[in-house]
Design a protein around this motif. Structure first.
Motif, PDB file in Angstrom:
ATOM      1  N   TYR A 199       0.159   8.718  -5.323  1.00  0.00           N
ATOM      2  CA  TYR A 199       0.593   8.827  -3.934  1.00  0.00           C
ATOM      3  C   TYR A 199       0.573   7.461  -3.263  1.00  0.00           C
ATOM      4  N   GLU A 200      -0.420   6.652  -3.639  1.00  0.00           N
ATOM      5  CA  GLU A 200      -0.512   5.324  -3.015  1.00  0.00           C
ATOM      6  C   GLU A 200       0.703   4.489  -3.366  1.00  0.00           C
ATOM      7  N   SER A 201       1.103   4.554  -4.648  1.00  0.00           N
ATOM      8  CA  SER A 201       2.281   3.749  -4.999  1.00  0.00           C
ATOM      9  C   SER A 201       3.542   4.328  -4.366  1.00  0.00           C
ATOM     10  N   ALA A 202       3.581   5.665  -4.198  1.00  0.00           N
ATOM     11  CA  ALA A 202       4.729   6.271  -3.520  1.00  0.00           C
ATOM     12  C   ALA A 202       4.763   5.841  -2.056  1.00  0.00           C
ATOM     13  N   ASP A 203       3.575   5.715  -1.459  1.00  0.00           N
ATOM     14  CA  ASP A 203       3.495   5.267  -0.071  1.00  0.00           C
ATOM     15  C   ASP A 203       4.059   3.861   0.084  1.00  0.00           C
ATOM     16  N   ILE A 204       3.739   3.006  -0.891  1.00  0.00           N
ATOM     17  CA  ILE A 204       4.251   1.630  -0.850  1.00  0.00           C
ATOM     18  C   ILE A 204       5.777   1.644  -0.904  1.00  0.00           C
ATOM     19  N   ASP A 205       6.318   2.572  -1.714  1.00  0.00           N
ATOM     20  CA  ASP A 205       7.770   2.697  -1.795  1.00  0.00           C
ATOM     21  C   ASP A 205       8.361   3.377  -0.568  1.00  0.00           C
ATOM     22  N   GLY A 206       7.497   3.803   0.362  1.00  0.00           N
ATOM     23  CA  GLY A 206       7.965   4.408   1.605  1.00  0.00           C
ATOM     24  C   GLY A 206       8.433   5.846   1.465  1.00  0.00           C
ATOM     25  N   ALA A 207       7.871   6.592   0.494  1.00  0.00           N
ATOM     26  CA  ALA A 207       8.287   7.979   0.303  1.00  0.00           C
ATOM     27  C   ALA A 207       7.715   8.856   1.409  1.00  0.00           C
ATOM     28  N   GLY A 208       8.496   9.834   1.868  1.00  0.00           N
ATOM     29  CA  GLY A 208       8.039  10.744   2.908  1.00  0.00           C
ATOM     30  C   GLY A 208       7.274  11.917   2.314  1.00  0.00           C
ATOM     31  N   TYR A 209       6.749  12.791   3.216  1.00  0.00           N
ATOM     32  CA  TYR A 209       5.931  13.909   2.776  1.00  0.00           C
ATOM     33  C   TYR A 209       6.670  14.808   1.792  1.00  0.00           C
ATOM     34  N   TRP A 210       7.908  15.172   2.137  1.00  0.00           N
ATOM     35  CA  TRP A 210       8.626  16.146   1.306  1.00  0.00           C
ATOM     36  C   TRP A 210       9.011  15.558  -0.034  1.00  0.00           C
ATOM     37  N   SER A 211       9.400  14.297  -0.009  1.00  0.00           N
ATOM     38  CA  SER A 211       9.795  13.714  -1.294  1.00  0.00           C
ATOM     39  C   SER A 211       8.574  13.572  -2.201  1.00  0.00           C
ATOM     40  N   LYS A 212       7.408  13.270  -1.607  1.00  0.00           N
ATOM     41  CA  LYS A 212       6.180  13.223  -2.417  1.00  0.00           C
ATOM     42  C   LYS A 212       5.856  14.616  -2.960  1.00  0.00           C
ATOM     43  N   LEU A 213       6.055  15.638  -2.099  1.00  0.00           N
ATOM     44  CA  LEU A 213       5.740  17.002  -2.509  1.00  0.00           C
ATOM     45  C   LEU A 213       6.597  17.424  -3.712  1.00  0.00           C
ATOM     46  N   PHE A 214       7.908  17.163  -3.613  1.00  0.00           N
ATOM     47  CA  PHE A 214       8.801  17.665  -4.665  1.00  0.00           C
ATOM     48  C   PHE A 214       8.909  16.730  -5.857  1.00  0.00           C
TER      49      PHE A 214
END
Lengths: 307, 272
Positions: free
Chosen positions: A202-217
């Protein structure tokens, strides 16, 4: 294992003797389970199959071989067809709702917030509610005149629903009760699965600027899929095996609307004494669960993403 | 900040909806009958709160006796399962005998047999053994739980093999190793299985319904069924008092043991 390390040069006889001794020891530890499973699981499943081809008296005494007659009767019976339809509808009403709501609760309870332990306990609580207690509460909630559900509907100007006595609503009412009772266990398993997903992803996804839904799916659901798969199997099997709520809420009625398969087996065998006919239904239940599980493993497994 | 408010709102709302049936059962158990007829959510005033339902239900039916029966039954199954399942799991994890994998596979396959499909011959077995209305009849069929064997084996496999080798060098027998090393190292899994076994047995309904017809060994679930059959038309506060009384033990066990259940069960589900 250390087995055989000092006896390499000795003749085969000793090795054979060791093998035998090891086998004896292994079986000794398994003995209690082997005896119990033999008496209460292997023997009875074959016995059920055997019974399904025989006419039995009310006391369970075998009276005569009748071949496939029970199965032929089942296929022709409109009551049994109705029971199968009710069973399938019940699975459809309960399983998706159970999993989606439990997943929603698990996602909420996986957030790092103050006091989250309290909410986790509440969400898991139905695991500690027995079928009889849960069904008794819902019997009261569904009561046509005293029940809170109808009283609440009246506030909004909606006429009371005959939850348990209307054949269109009865199965839904039992399903609502069942979903509520199964949420606890599904929630616990899904929350456990969520907590095993590494935070770094999730931390690396956060760096890439991913939103809640994109992280979820893109992260959560794929990584949770083995657990979702496990929950799906136990939810389907659990639905097929529902008994207590039916017995307390509707007794299979009205007009067989909630007479799902386990209840039907119970009624035929223990209310009417048709042990042979009920055994044929029990074999059908066994086959359905077998097929569902094999099917899920064969096709579900491929879509499951293992970490 | 907005996110936090939203999350707490969702958490509170979900908790309220989920817990409502239980809260309402508690509330109704303290109501006067007229409050129940009025469909109130809470007793109409502080002075109308009454404990009569609890007194009445314990007088009217042997509820305390049913609770004792349930407690005894669940404890016997729990202990039986822990012994039988841990012995089997030990054999599967630590004794490399011939045919082990085949037997393990057969054990796993039994999880596909719905227990309800075997209930008719099992009932006849208990009948022929003259075990109706006995604790043996209520508990013996559930000691060998394939799921429990699987769960414990998964955990036993995580214990390093070197431990057995060094214990063996010190002259430790297999059984002593099981008692002194394997069981103490598996407390979490054993607790998970124990709590799971206790709760599921406490919750059993169909089997006790079939094999008991006397008060002497009737568990609470069946006692509650009888109470509803007799009283539901008139005394809902009494029925709810009985429900609350039988919920307290299992809810307490669940709250205390939740951590173990979560760790133990998910370990089994994930590493499976």
């Amino acid at each position: 294992m250390k087995r055989g390390s000092q006896v390499v040069t000795k003749p085969n006889k000793t090795a054979h003797h060791r093998e035998k001794k090891l086998f004896g020891t292994g079986i000794l530890y398994l003995l209690p389970a082997l005896i119990l499973l033999g008496v209460f699981l292997f023997y009875p499943i074959f016995r059920t199959l055997y019974f399904s081809f025989f006419e039995l008296s009310g006391g369970g005494v075998v009276e005569g071989f009748i071949g496939w007659a029970h199965y032929a009767d089942l296929i022709q019976s409109s009551e049994f067809r109705k029971s199968m339809v009710a069973t399938l509808l019940f699975v459809l009403y309960t399983v998706p709702a159970e999993i989606i709501i439990a997943l929603f609760l698990a996602l909420l309870a996986n957030e790092k917030l103050r006091g989250i332990g309290f909410f986790r306990t509440i969400f898991a609580s139905t695991l500690g509610v027995s079928i009889a207690a849960g069904a008794s509460i819902f019997l009261f909630l569904f009561h046509p005149s005293l029940g809170v559900l109808n009283n609440m509907l009246e506030v909004f100007g909606i006429n009371g629903v005959d939850w348990l006595t209307n054949s269109r609503w009865a199965l839904v009412s039992v399903a609502i009760t069942t979903v509520w009772m199964h949420l606890g266990i599904n929630f616990i398993i899904l929350l456990g699965g969520l907590q095993n997903i590494s935070r770094e992803l999730y931390e690396s996804a956060d760096i890439d600027g991913a939103g809640y839904w994109s992280k979820l799916f893109k992260i959560t659901i794929p990584l949770l899929s083995p657990v979702l798969f496990f929950v799906l199997i136990i939810a389907v099997i659990g639905s097929f095996q529902t008994f207590g709520q039916i017995d307390l809420l509707t007794g299979g009625g009205p007009a067989g609307a909630t007479n799902i398969i386990v209840y039907s087996i119970y009624q035929e065998a223990f209310s009417y004494g048709n042990f042979g006919y009920a055994s044929a239904q029990a074999i059908i239940l066994f086959l359905i669960i077998l097929i569902v599980t094999i099917f899920q493993f064969k096709y579900g497994e491929k879509k499951v993403h293992y970490q | 900040m907005m996110k936090k408010v939203l999350l707490y709102t969702l958490l509170f709302f979900s908790a309220l909806v989920l817990f409502f049936p239980l809260l309402y059962a508690v509330s109704a158990s303290f109501m006067q009958p007229q409050d129940i007829y009025a469909g109130n959510l809470l007793p109409s005033s502080l002075s109308s709160i009454n404990f009569d339902a609890y007194r009445d239900v314990f007088n009217r039916i042997p509820l305390f006796h049913y609770l004792t029966v349930s407690f005894t039954m669940s404890s016997i199954v729990m202990i039986g399962q822990l012994i039988v399942c841990s012995l089997s799991a030990y054999a599967f994890a630590f004794i490399p005998f011939k045919g082990r994998d085949l037997i393990f596979f057969i054990f796993l396959a039994t999880m596909l047999i719905p227990w309800e499909a075997t209930v008719i011959p099992n009932f006849l077995t208990i009948l022929n053994l003259e075990w109706l209305n006995t604790y043996q009849g209520l508990t013996f069929p559930f000691f060998a739980l394939p799921f429990g064997i699987f769960l414990l084996r998964q955990h036993f496999l995580t214990i390093p093999k070197e431990l057995w080798e060094s214990a063996q060098m010190d002259g430790c027998s297999r059984f002593r190793y099981y008692l002194r090393f394997v069981l103490p190292l598996s407390k979490t899994s054993l607790s998970a299985l124990g709590i799971y076994g206790f709760l599921t047995t406490w919750n059993q309904y169909l089997w006790p319904l079939l094999v008991t017809n006397e008060d002497s060994v009737r568990p609470v679930q069946i006692g509650l069924k009888m109470l509803i059959a007799n009283e539901s038309s008139s005394s809902w506060n009494m029925v709810m008092a009985a429900v609350v009384a039988i919920l307290i033990p299992t809810l307490l066990i669940l709250f205390v043991g939740l951590k173990y259940i979560r760790e133990g069960l998910t370990a089994g589900a994930l590493k499976g």
